[in-house]
Motif scaffolding. Structure first.
Motif, PDB file in Angstrom:
ATOM      1  N   ASN A  37      42.558 -13.627  13.065  1.00  0.00           N
ATOM      2  CA  ASN A  37      43.202 -14.681  13.974  1.00  0.00           C
ATOM      3  C   ASN A  37      44.652 -14.575  13.616  1.00  0.00           C
ATOM      4  OD1 ASN A  37      43.415 -16.888  15.642  1.00  0.00           O
ATOM      5  ND2 ASN A  37      42.757 -18.356  14.309  1.00  0.00           N
ATOM      6  N   LEU A  38      45.458 -14.922  14.634  1.00  0.00           N
ATOM      7  CA  LEU A  38      46.839 -14.915  14.453  1.00  0.00           C
ATOM      8  C   LEU A  38      47.578 -16.187  14.745  1.00  0.00           C
ATOM      9  CD1 LEU A  38      49.184 -12.836  14.556  1.00  0.00           C
ATOM     10  CD2 LEU A  38      49.090 -12.693  17.238  1.00  0.00           C
ATOM     11  N   THR A  39      48.408 -16.658  13.775  1.00  0.00           N
ATOM     12  CA  THR A  39      48.765 -18.038  14.142  1.00  0.00           C
ATOM     13  C   THR A  39      50.588 -17.954  14.189  1.00  0.00           C
ATOM     14  OG1 THR A  39      48.912 -18.410  11.730  1.00  0.00           O
ATOM     15  CG2 THR A  39      46.904 -19.188  13.101  1.00  0.00           C
ATOM     16  N   ILE A  40      51.141 -18.323  13.234  1.00  0.00           N
ATOM     17  CA  ILE A  40      52.571 -18.707  13.290  1.00  0.00           C
ATOM     18  C   ILE A  40      53.432 -17.833  12.307  1.00  0.00           C
ATOM     19  CG2 ILE A  40      52.269 -20.834  14.448  1.00  0.00           C
ATOM     20  CD1 ILE A  40      52.855 -22.208  11.616  1.00  0.00           C
ATOM     21  N   GLY A  41      54.703 -17.732  12.381  1.00  0.00           N
ATOM     22  CA  GLY A  41      55.582 -16.923  11.619  1.00  0.00           C
ATOM     23  C   GLY A  41      56.422 -17.923  10.820  1.00  0.00           C
ATOM     24  N   PRO A  42      57.525 -17.474  10.132  1.00  0.00           N
ATOM     25  CA  PRO A  42      58.684 -18.393   9.534  1.00  0.00           C
ATOM     26  C   PRO A  42      59.558 -19.213  10.553  1.00  0.00           C
ATOM     27  CG  PRO A  42      58.746 -15.919   8.876  1.00  0.00           C
ATOM     28  CD  PRO A  42      57.741 -16.007   9.969  1.00  0.00           C
ATOM     29  N   ASP A  43      59.936 -18.672  11.571  1.00  0.00           N
ATOM     30  CA  ASP A  43      60.610 -19.614  12.623  1.00  0.00           C
ATOM     31  C   ASP A  43      59.826 -21.009  12.750  1.00  0.00           C
ATOM     32  OD1 ASP A  43      62.638 -17.811  12.701  1.00  0.00           O
ATOM     33  OD2 ASP A  43      61.754 -16.783  14.474  1.00  0.00           O
ATOM     34  N   VAL A  52      57.802 -22.522  10.740  1.00  0.00           N
ATOM     35  CA  VAL A  52      58.017 -23.094   9.318  1.00  0.00           C
ATOM     36  C   VAL A  52      59.299 -24.041   9.460  1.00  0.00           C
ATOM     37  CG1 VAL A  52      58.092 -22.996   7.115  1.00  0.00           C
ATOM     38  CG2 VAL A  52      56.275 -21.893   8.299  1.00  0.00           C
ATOM     39  N   ARG A  53      60.231 -23.088   9.858  1.00  0.00           N
ATOM     40  CA  ARG A  53      61.767 -23.763   9.821  1.00  0.00           C
ATOM     41  C   ARG A  53      61.775 -24.835  10.936  1.00  0.00           C
ATOM     42  NH1 ARG A  53      65.873 -20.957   7.697  1.00  0.00           N
ATOM     43  NH2 ARG A  53      64.556 -18.941   8.289  1.00  0.00           N
ATOM     44  N   ALA A  54      61.367 -24.675  12.310  1.00  0.00           N
ATOM     45  CA  ALA A  54      61.324 -25.659  13.021  1.00  0.00           C
ATOM     46  C   ALA A  54      60.503 -27.008  12.754  1.00  0.00           C
ATOM     47  CB  ALA A  54      60.604 -25.385  14.341  1.00  0.00           C
ATOM     48  N   ILE A  55      59.389 -26.975  11.898  1.00  0.00           N
ATOM     49  CA  ILE A  55      58.767 -28.413  11.761  1.00  0.00           C
ATOM     50  C   ILE A  55      59.459 -28.851  10.238  1.00  0.00           C
ATOM     51  CG2 ILE A  55      56.606 -27.546  12.600  1.00  0.00           C
ATOM     52  CD1 ILE A  55      55.377 -27.127   9.804  1.00  0.00           C
ATOM     53  N   ARG A  56      60.320 -28.084   9.685  1.00  0.00           N
ATOM     54  CA  ARG A  56      60.819 -28.646   8.305  1.00  0.00           C
ATOM     55  C   ARG A  56      61.532 -29.893   8.535  1.00  0.00           C
ATOM     56  NH1 ARG A  56      59.936 -28.616   3.011  1.00  0.00           N
ATOM     57  NH2 ARG A  56      59.402 -30.720   3.933  1.00  0.00           N
ATOM     58  N   ASP A  82      62.831 -18.791   2.716  1.00  0.00           N
ATOM     59  CA  ASP A  82      64.181 -19.072   3.614  1.00  0.00           C
ATOM     60  C   ASP A  82      63.904 -20.027   4.312  1.00  0.00           C
ATOM     61  OD1 ASP A  82      66.941 -18.516   3.627  1.00  0.00           O
ATOM     62  OD2 ASP A  82      66.294 -17.755   5.720  1.00  0.00           O
ATOM     63  N   ALA A  83      62.570 -20.214   5.199  1.00  0.00           N
ATOM     64  CA  ALA A  83      62.373 -21.134   6.173  1.00  0.00           C
ATOM     65  C   ALA A  83      61.802 -22.596   5.655  1.00  0.00           C
ATOM     66  CB  ALA A  83      61.172 -20.587   6.947  1.00  0.00           C
ATOM     67  N   GLY A  84      61.653 -22.792   4.331  1.00  0.00           N
ATOM     68  CA  GLY A  84      61.552 -24.020   3.800  1.00  0.00           C
ATOM     69  C   GLY A  84      60.248 -24.236   3.184  1.00  0.00           C
ATOM     70  N   ALA A  85      59.384 -23.269   2.953  1.00  0.00           N
ATOM     71  CA  ALA A  85      58.120 -23.615   2.069  1.00  0.00           C
ATOM     72  C   ALA A  85      58.568 -23.984   0.881  1.00  0.00           C
ATOM     73  CB  ALA A  85      57.493 -22.252   2.055  1.00  0.00           C
ATOM     74  N   ASP A  86      57.707 -24.829   0.438  1.00  0.00           N
ATOM     75  CA  ASP A  86      57.541 -25.591  -0.957  1.00  0.00           C
ATOM     76  C   ASP A  86      56.749 -24.944  -1.982  1.00  0.00           C
ATOM     77  OD1 ASP A  86      59.392 -27.910  -0.814  1.00  0.00           O
ATOM     78  OD2 ASP A  86      58.403 -28.158   0.894  1.00  0.00           O
TER      79      ASP A  86
END
Ligand code: DX5
Ligand code: ZN
Length: 221
Positions: free
Chosen positions: A48-54, A56-60, A85-89
């Motif tokens: 399956n294919l979902t989402i990338g770092p952008d 993650v940055r958008a929902i931060r 860098d996108a904001g993962a904790d």
């Protein structure tokens, strides 16, 4: 369940309305979630294919809760800097996906992000033996990863108990997370086995956003 152990809920946004992702993250945060679980799939490690770092940055900006990013990808090292860098904790990788798991965990830590290791249902808990002094989180998959809405695999309950004992032996604070098929009918068993962070997608993101608090509370009890 260990006495006094707080149960935390990590709604998986895989089951959210992707067209309204920011509002969904905000709604579930206000409904009592503890982490926001973000499933990253590459159509290689999982089908399956979902989402990338952008994304993650958008929902931060929509939550103050930790973004708990579950990397179901074949080459995690290549993506870790971008997700940090996108904001993962928290960045969790699969033991099955990293040829040099210790190096991968050190890479995550070098970005000042908490590191987790996940095991698919067929992987033995011994795969964790030599990373117990490094990990902040262990994620036991209770479905074969790739899709939301699958049925819980009871075969994983002894593994959860075994990992709970391994964590106790370290004396370290390590989250024991479970993911897949978690709903009110299955949450009791995983909590009894020792899990303290429950990921749930389809059991939380259903019906009206006003109902999310009720769904989250039902998982804790
Ligand atoms: C499955 C994902 C899960 C998934 C859980 O591969 O890692 O996080 O969203 O979905 P439910 O709770 O519907 O089983
Ligand atoms: Zn997940």
């Amino acid at each position: 369940m260990l006495p006094g152990m707080p149960i935390r809920i990590a709604p998986s946004i895989l089951s959210a309305d992707f067209a309204r992702l920011g509002e969904e993250v905000k709604a579930v945060s206000e409904a009592g979630a503890d982490y926001i679980h973000v499933d990253i799939m590459d159509a290689h490690f999982v089908p399956n294919l979902t989402i990338g770092p952008d994304v993650v940055r958008a929902i931060r900006p929509y939550t103050r809760l930790p973004l708990d990013v579950h990397l179901m990808v074949s080459h995690p090292d290549a993506l870790i800097p971008a997700f940090a860098d996108a904001g993962a904790d928290i960045l969790t990788v699969h033991a099955e996906a990293s040829a040099h798991l210790d190096r991968t965990l050190q890479l995550i830590r070098s970005h000042q992000v908490k590191c987790g290791v996940s095991l698919v249902p067929s992987t033995h808990e011994r795969a964790l033996d030599y990373v117990m002094d490094t990990v902040d989180l262990i994620l036991i998959m209770t479905v074969n990863p790739g899709f939301g809405g699958q049925s819980f695999l009871r075969s994983q309950l002894p593994k959860i108990s075994a990992v709970r004992h391994m964590i106790a032996a370290t004396g370290r604070a390590i989250d024991l997370q479970v993911d897949g098929g978690i709903k009110p009918g299955t949450s009791t068993g995983v909590i009894s086995a020792g899990a303290d962070v429950l990921v749930a997608g389809s059991a939380v993101f259903k019906g009206n956003p006003h109902d999310y608090a009720t769904h989250i509370a039902a998982l804790r009890s």
